[in-house]
Design an enzyme around this catalytic site. Structure first.
Site, mmCIF file in Angstrom:
data_model
loop_
_atom_site.group_PDB
_atom_site.id
_atom_site.type_symbol
_atom_site.label_atom_id
_atom_site.label_comp_id
_atom_site.label_asym_id
_atom_site.label_seq_id
_atom_site.Cartn_x
_atom_site.Cartn_y
_atom_site.Cartn_z
ATOM 1 N N ASN A 1 -9.224 4.205 3.511
ATOM 2 C CA ASN A 1 -8.346 3.909 4.642
ATOM 3 C C ASN A 1 -8.553 4.902 5.785
ATOM 4 O O ASN A 1 -8.734 4.530 6.940
ATOM 5 C CB ASN A 1 -6.897 3.932 4.150
ATOM 6 C CG ASN A 1 -5.917 3.513 5.230
ATOM 7 O OD1 ASN A 1 -6.133 2.516 5.918
ATOM 8 N ND2 ASN A 1 -4.857 4.268 5.384
ATOM 9 N N ASN B 1 -9.113 -4.282 6.077
ATOM 10 C CA ASN B 1 -8.230 -3.187 6.482
ATOM 11 C C ASN B 1 -8.512 -2.777 7.926
ATOM 12 O O ASN B 1 -9.657 -2.743 8.355
ATOM 13 C CB ASN B 1 -8.455 -2.003 5.529
ATOM 14 C CG ASN B 1 -7.456 -0.882 5.741
ATOM 15 O OD1 ASN B 1 -6.367 -1.089 6.293
ATOM 16 N ND2 ASN B 1 -7.816 0.312 5.297
ATOM 17 N N TRP B 2 -7.463 -2.502 8.683
ATOM 18 C CA TRP B 2 -7.530 -2.129 10.105
ATOM 19 C C TRP B 2 -8.093 -3.262 10.971
ATOM 20 O O TRP B 2 -8.660 -2.989 12.032
ATOM 21 C CB TRP B 2 -8.378 -0.883 10.338
ATOM 22 C CG TRP B 2 -7.925 0.386 9.686
ATOM 23 C CD1 TRP B 2 -8.591 1.081 8.723
ATOM 24 C CD2 TRP B 2 -6.743 1.153 9.967
ATOM 25 N NE1 TRP B 2 -7.897 2.210 8.377
ATOM 26 C CE2 TRP B 2 -6.768 2.293 9.122
ATOM 27 C CE3 TRP B 2 -5.666 0.991 10.845
ATOM 28 C CZ2 TRP B 2 -5.761 3.269 9.133
ATOM 29 C CZ3 TRP B 2 -4.673 1.950 10.848
ATOM 30 C CH2 TRP B 2 -4.728 3.069 10.006
ATOM 31 N N GLY C 1 2.375 6.030 8.828
ATOM 32 C CA GLY C 1 3.739 6.492 8.546
ATOM 33 C C GLY C 1 4.712 5.377 8.837
ATOM 34 O O GLY C 1 5.748 5.237 8.191
ATOM 35 N N ASN C 2 4.346 4.557 9.846
ATOM 36 C CA ASN C 2 5.139 3.372 10.146
ATOM 37 C C ASN C 2 4.946 2.273 9.094
ATOM 38 O O ASN C 2 5.684 1.293 9.081
ATOM 39 C CB ASN C 2 4.761 2.770 11.501
ATOM 40 C CG ASN C 2 5.591 3.294 12.642
ATOM 41 O OD1 ASN C 2 5.081 3.944 13.541
ATOM 42 N ND2 ASN C 2 6.883 3.021 12.616
ATOM 43 N N SER C 3 3.945 2.421 8.259
ATOM 44 C CA SER C 3 3.684 1.397 7.254
ATOM 45 C C SER C 3 4.955 1.082 6.475
ATOM 46 O O SER C 3 5.629 1.993 6.000
ATOM 47 C CB SER C 3 2.633 1.889 6.265
ATOM 48 O OG SER C 3 1.384 1.834 6.858
ATOM 49 N N ASP D 1 1.095 -7.685 2.327
ATOM 50 C CA ASP D 1 1.236 -6.250 2.051
ATOM 51 C C ASP D 1 2.716 -5.854 1.907
ATOM 52 O O ASP D 1 3.278 -5.185 2.768
ATOM 53 C CB ASP D 1 0.558 -5.452 3.172
ATOM 54 C CG ASP D 1 0.291 -4.009 2.767
ATOM 55 O OD1 ASP D 1 0.864 -3.557 1.746
ATOM 56 O OD2 ASP D 1 -0.474 -3.329 3.471
ATOM 57 N N HIS E 1 0.823 -1.220 0.000
ATOM 58 C CA HIS E 1 0.000 0.000 0.000
ATOM 59 C C HIS E 1 0.853 1.264 0.000
ATOM 60 O O HIS E 1 0.341 2.346 -0.283
ATOM 61 C CB HIS E 1 -1.053 -0.021 1.117
ATOM 62 C CG HIS E 1 -0.571 0.306 2.484
ATOM 63 N ND1 HIS E 1 -0.246 -0.648 3.416
ATOM 64 C CD2 HIS E 1 -0.377 1.494 3.101
ATOM 65 C CE1 HIS E 1 0.116 -0.064 4.550
ATOM 66 N NE2 HIS E 1 0.045 1.236 4.380
ATOM 67 N N PHE F 1 2.331 -3.235 8.866
ATOM 68 C CA PHE F 1 1.492 -2.601 7.852
ATOM 69 C C PHE F 1 0.152 -2.101 8.356
ATOM 70 O O PHE F 1 -0.575 -1.437 7.614
ATOM 71 C CB PHE F 1 1.289 -3.514 6.634
ATOM 72 C CG PHE F 1 0.382 -4.710 6.834
ATOM 73 C CD1 PHE F 1 0.885 -5.885 7.356
ATOM 74 C CD2 PHE F 1 -0.965 -4.655 6.490
ATOM 75 C CE1 PHE F 1 0.059 -7.003 7.523
ATOM 76 C CE2 PHE F 1 -1.799 -5.757 6.652
ATOM 77 C CZ PHE F 1 -1.284 -6.937 7.174
ATOM 78 N N ASP F 2 -0.179 -2.350 9.619
ATOM 79 C CA ASP F 2 -1.492 -1.882 10.056
ATOM 80 C C ASP F 2 -1.607 -1.883 11.575
ATOM 81 O O ASP F 2 -0.740 -2.393 12.291
ATOM 82 C CB ASP F 2 -2.578 -2.784 9.448
ATOM 83 C CG ASP F 2 -3.855 -2.010 9.121
ATOM 84 O OD1 ASP F 2 -3.932 -0.822 9.477
ATOM 85 O OD2 ASP F 2 -4.767 -2.592 8.518
HETATM 86 N N1 ARG Z 1 -4.502 0.619 7.218
HETATM 87 C C1 ARG Z 1 -3.240 0.738 6.561
HETATM 88 C C2 ARG Z 1 -2.483 1.939 7.076
HETATM 89 O O1 ARG Z 1 -3.048 2.986 7.272
HETATM 90 C C3 ARG Z 1 -3.356 0.906 5.106
HETATM 91 C C4 ARG Z 1 -3.964 -0.222 4.415
HETATM 92 C C5 ARG Z 1 -4.235 0.060 2.977
HETATM 93 N N2 ARG Z 1 -5.187 -0.900 2.494
HETATM 94 C C6 ARG Z 1 -6.444 -0.630 2.101
HETATM 95 N N3 ARG Z 1 -7.241 -1.635 1.845
HETATM 96 N N4 ARG Z 1 -6.903 0.594 1.922
HETATM 97 O O2 ARG Z 1 -1.289 1.903 7.205
#
Ligand code: ARG
Length: 715
Positions: free
Chosen positions: A326, A211-212, A650-652, A220, A82, A668-669
């Site tokens: 998101n 997501n989340w 931002g840590n993603s 990811d 992402h 990633f989440d």
């Molecule tokens: N929740 C994740 C974050 O903010 C991003 C995931 C992106 N995926 C999605 N299906 N929109 O780091």
């Protein structure tokens, strides 16, 4: 050595000894205070960060919004799918190939795709510059003036450090609302390429539904490669560029990972609000999260309708769609979390206790006794012009479309350039303007005209709904004019020159008067709104200076009461966080295990997006063709895992490492139950969701057959 922090007063390391919960996004300079050996680390603080020797932090990369790390001596980088989504989207729009749905694999280096719009930043040095900055405003009492001078000083210091080099980036971060300033200097690499992105059915498996959330089964990840010019500079894309030889890169873990193992993360968390008052929470809940959810949903509905069976719209709006979804779900999680936990009431009760302590000591009462009322008064100011502000805000950023933004930005630049350099807003320094101009080349990769028009129409319609006395008078020429809004927009889009990039670029050679003389209807709209926006900007400066000072006092009062060691709120600078692999209890009677597996990936398969698991992956699972990526205890390939680490947006893409400092996954989440974590850390609930490195390697190896990448990573 005397700790630098002692002189500031709130960071006395004596208090650090009693840290228990895995809370905190620590600055690298605070590492020695954390007693890592005692909590199970097999490496020292110095192995993670040393100002003067290569350490793990040398291998960490900032992608401007996301985090990443080097995993080979040839500049190979791992980050999240992402995080590469935006550059995949731009490449898709350019080539009319859906790299998001189909994925992309370069068979060798010559096939790697320029990651349009992506830069990579590698930290060169960091230094505490609090003394220099505060000295420069000594004796200035007026808050707004003082903040303005500080801002100017920061801009000047950043400029000096960048020394007009396109491949340098300097950022002076403000910590604890201005109690500390830290200067970060980066090498900036402008040639980043896409090496391998799995198809969305892996990289975004579960999509916005999962997501989340936990349990999660998303692969990811994406591999990028950073290139440099032969002379070592971070030049723009060129055939002559060669892969970067990073100072350090991470080694992949050789041992298994288990429930309870210690982990840590180095990355660039964007923003937290851990030291805010109940007034700030209240404002954000009722005036940001709740109304914006509605706003996002209405825009998403438009995108969905337009993208339905229209490939051009889909490719152009994909990353916008993902971003809105998101953030919207994050905001919804905040609303749910705050409402179900009586967040504001608890915070008020906490503040009542704080104030009764403060008021019980004469000296403290004198210093901080009125801080809560003053904060309340600041938020009351915002309340007065709330509706007007919302509508005005629509004419900018994500709510207004590409063309208007192009024209309005160019005009702003012209106005700013007409001022003396020192009076310019920091985001309009000549260097930032040049950076922005470099992006113009791919401005239209997100431009889909019907959508753009709809957004402008929508903004004008909302302005038309404001009560007469609050109306934006600058818009009278349209709203009180003879044409209907739609007709005005049609006409403006037919007449504007902003669809031509040469025209847009030429605006940057013009004075404000010359731009005004063009009589371009879309730019004229921006010109008409300029004063109203400028006034808001100046009011915002005053408000910020006040609130910054009050927030500083609030932190001081907290410190006087609790005497705990503090880490600064996240501000897109490199931070360290640690914690164990651990499940959690999302609700009564349920315990969530910390690992998911390939079997679970297949179980979620419905054949339909976003659970359209590729047949090949199902086959690998059915035939148990796990390669060396099987976990002995799970008897399967691990997919994702949970750890207690404290992260935020931002840590993603951040590297997650084990107690030896080896790479075990990519963060990633975060989990839905802890969505309020930007405001408050809850050790029982907050988890980082990580894609297990073994899943990344399994997909690389067995699914994609990219064994040359494994070899490159020393596997
Ligand atoms: N929740 C994740 C974050 O903010 C991003 C995931 C992106 N995926 C999605 N299906 N929109 O780091």
């Amino acid at each position: 050595m005397i700790n630098k922090y002692l002189s500031i007063g709130i960071f006395c390391p004596l208090f650090v000894l009693n840290i228990q919960a895995e809370e905190g996004m620590w600055q690298l300079s605070q590492l020695p205070d954390l007693n890592l050996e005692k909590i199970g680390f097999e490496i020292s603080a110095g192995d993670i960060y040393s100002p003067d020797k290569l350490s793990i932090s040398t291998a960490i990369v900032w992608l401007g919004g996301c985090s990443a790390s080097f995993v080979s001596a040839d500049g190979l980088v791992l980050t999240n799918h992402h995080c590469a989504y935006g550059s995949l989207q731009r490449n898709s729009a350019k080539d009319s190939i859906d790299y998001i749905d189909e994925g992309f694999l370069a068979k060798d280096r010559s096939e790697e795709l320029p990651a349009i719009g992506q830069h990579a930043y590698v930290l060169k040095s960091m230094a505490d510059v609090t003394d220099v900055i505060l000295k420069s405003v000594k004796g200035i009492e007026a808050l707004t003036e003082k903040e303005k001078r500080i801002e100017q000083k920061i801009t000047a210091m950043e400029k000096e450090a960048e020394n007009d080099r396109e491949d340098r980036y300097c950022y002076i971060a403000t910590n604890y609302n201005g109690k500390q300033y830290v200067k970060y200097l980066f090498n900036k690499y402008q040639d980043v390429r896409i090496v391998f992105a799995p198809p969305a059915a892996i990289g975004n498996y579960g999509g916005d539904i999962d997501n989340w959330m936990w349990p999660r089964h998303t692969g990811d990840f994406t591999y990028l490669r950073v290139y440099q010019a032969p002379d070592g500079s971070g030049a723009k894309y060129s055939d002559d560029n060669i892969p970067l030889k990073p100072g350090n890169y991470l080694k992949i873990a050789k041992t298994d990972l288990k429930d309870g193992d210690m982990t840590f993360i180095l990355g660039y968390p964007g923003r937290t609000m851990r030291y805010r008052s109940s007034y700030s929470v209240d404002w954000n809940l009722n005036r940001t999260y709740i109304p914006r959810i509605e706003r996002f949903q209405s825009i998403l509905d438009i995108i969905t309708e337009m993208s339905n069976e229209n490939q051009e719209a889909k490719l152009k709006l994909a990353s916008y769609d993902a971003g809105l979804n998101n953030t919207m779900k994050n905001f919804q999680g905040n609303v749910d979390g705050m409402q179900s936990s009586n967040f504001i009431e608890n915070k008020r009760a906490f503040e009542a206790d704080l104030m009764s302590f403060i008021n019980s000591k004469r000296k403290l009462k004198k210093m901080y006794g009125d801080v809560m009322e003053k904060i309340a008064a600041q938020y009351a100011i915002l309340e007065q012009s709330y509706d007007y502000d919302q509508v005005l805000e629509n004419f900018g950023g994500y709510t207004i479309g590409v063309l208007y933004n192009l024209g309005s930005k160019a005009y702003d630049v012209a106005r700013e350039r007409a001022k003396p350099e020192t009076d310019r807003r920091p985001e309009f320094s000549e260097k930032r303007v040049k950076d922005g101009m470099a992006n113009l080349d791919y401005a239209y990769l997100r431009f889909y005209e019907p959508f753009d028009k709809t957004m402008l129409t929508r903004a004008l319609q909302q302005a038309a709904k404001l009560p007469e006395e609050q109306r934006i008078t600058a818009l009278d020429f349209i709203l009180k004019g003879s044409m209907e809004i739609d007709a005005w927009v049609d006409d403006a889009f037919a007449k504007t020159g902003l669809k031509d990039i040469a025209y847009v670029k030429d605006l940057y050679n013009k004075t404000p008067e010359e731009i005004e003389a063009l009589n371009d209807p879309l730019i004229d709209l921006a010109i008409k709104l300029y004063d109203a926006k400028d006034r808001k900007y100046e009011e915002g400066k005053v408000w910020n200076a006040q609130i910054q000072d009050l927030r500083k006092k609030y932190i001081d009062a907290l410190y006087a009461w609790k005497g705990q060691s503090l880490y600064p709120d996240a501000n897109s600078t490199m931070r360290f966080t640690f914690g164990k692999v651990k499940g959690y209890k999302p609700a009564d009677g349920i315990w969530y295990e910390p690992f998911t597996t390939l079997k679970g990936v297949v179980e979620k398969d419905t054949g339909e997006e976003p659970f359209n698991n590729p047949a090949k992956l199902t086959e690998l699972s059915r035939s148990k063709d796990y390669g060396k990526w099987i976990d002995p205890e799970l008897g399967d390939v691990p997919s994702c895992f949970l750890a207690e680490c404290d992260i935020t947006g931002g840590n993603s893409g951040s590297a997650v490492m084990n107690a030896k400092g080896e790479l075990i996954g990519l963060a990633f989440d975060g989990n839905y139950e802890a969505m309020t974590s930007d405001w408050l850390y809850n050790p029982e609930l907050q988890r980082t969701i990580v894609v297990d490195i073994r899943y990344v390697l399994f997909i690389t190896d067995k699914f994609a057959g990219a064994d040359y990448l494994l070899k490159e990573m020393g596997i």
